[in-house]
Design a protein around this motif. Structure first.
Motif, short mmCIF file in Angstrom:
data_model
loop_
_atom_site.label_atom_id
_atom_site.label_comp_id
_atom_site.label_asym_id
_atom_site.label_seq_id
_atom_site.Cartn_x
_atom_site.Cartn_y
_atom_site.Cartn_z
N SER A 135 -60.97 20.28 35.66
CA SER A 135 -62.21 20.09 36.42
C SER A 135 -62.50 21.34 37.24
N LYS A 152 -55.69 18.50 39.58
CA LYS A 152 -56.34 19.36 38.60
C LYS A 152 -55.90 20.82 38.76
N ASN A 177 -62.77 23.01 32.16
CA ASN A 177 -62.97 22.63 33.56
C ASN A 177 -64.44 22.34 33.81
N THR A 179 -68.04 20.78 35.31
CA THR A 179 -68.71 20.32 36.51
C THR A 179 -68.91 18.80 36.37
N ASP A 237 -69.36 24.67 33.57
CA ASP A 237 -69.88 24.29 34.88
C ASP A 237 -71.24 24.88 35.23
#
Length: 243
Positions: A135, A152, A177, A179, A237
């Motif tokens: 994340s 994370k 990772n 958003t 993200d």
């Protein structure tokens, strides 16, 4: 394009959201998929959508039950460690149960399942690919997310150490990772326009991620198109982490 024909893939947390979409996408791309979830009803629905998917019902937070369940699974070439939980509490109110449960599912399960899969790959001298679903919260503090952010961050470092040690065995390990992702839960949790605007205003591309955005990144990292990529922590993200 059936780019995963002949590959066997295991996806954890496959009952809903990103995990379910990854399982379906891999199956449609030719892989034989084992979908793992702790909720049998979710697995039943997935199997109706994609009858060729093999399902496995187990709580990955239970070390012994997970080991027993995976010992019954045939060799795996591709692994997506997607299972995760978010138990949100302010720092001063974090409980032992929330801490222990979060780390057992978000971190320890990824380690254990990867060990099981990697050992079998090494024993048969086969290459493999592992993707851990992390994340943007691994790299940015978020209110009430003390434990989640910590799990994370630890998962990102696990990704890197796994890549270092498994690379000589031709096993690649990366993480994605994201958003905020507009799964059913994501839409519900970010339905307040003011709350959503405060976050999207910090994302250069100006929007949250769709499930397909994350699935496409995972499939790239699993595929031969990324066969020189390992140890990468890949933001999905919209540029959040550069701001």
């Amino acid at each position: 394009m059936e780019r995963f024909v002949g590959r066997r893939a295991l996806v954890t947390g496959a009952g809903k959201g990103i995990g379910r979409a990854v399982a379906v996408a891999l199956s449609r791309a030719g892989a034989h998929v084992v979908a793992l979830s702790r909720t049998q009803a979710d697995l039943d629905g997935l199997q109706k959508e994609c009858p060729g998917i093999q399902t496995l019902c187990v709580d990955v937070g239970d070390w012994e039950a997970t080991e027993a369940a995976l010992n019954k699974v045939d060799d795996i070439d591709l692994l997506v460690n997607n299972a995760g939980i978010a138990l949100l509490q302010p720092f001063l109110e974090v409980t032992k149960d929330a801490f222990d449960r979060s780390f057992s599912v978000n971190l320890r399960a990824a380690l254990q399942i990867s060990q099981i899969v990697a050992r079998k790959l090494i024993a048969r001298g086969a290459p493999g690919a592992i993707v851990n679903v992390s994340s943007q919260a691994s790299q940015r503090a978020v209110l009430d997310h003390t434990v989640y952010c910590s799990t994370k961050s630890a998962l990102d470092m696990l990704t890197k150490t796994m890549a270092q040690e498994l690379g000589p065995h031709k096993i690649r390990v990366n993480s994605v990772n994201p958003t905020v992702v507009l799964t059913e839960m994501g839409r519900r949790n970010w339905s307040d326009p003011q709350k959503a605007a405060a976050m999207t205003s910090r994302i250069p591309l100006g929007r949250f991620a769709e499930v397909a955005d994350v699935v496409n990144s995972i499939l790239f990292l699993l595929s031969d198109q990324s066969n020189m990529t390992t140890g990468v922590v890949l933001p999905v993200d919209g540029g959040f982490l550069v701001s």
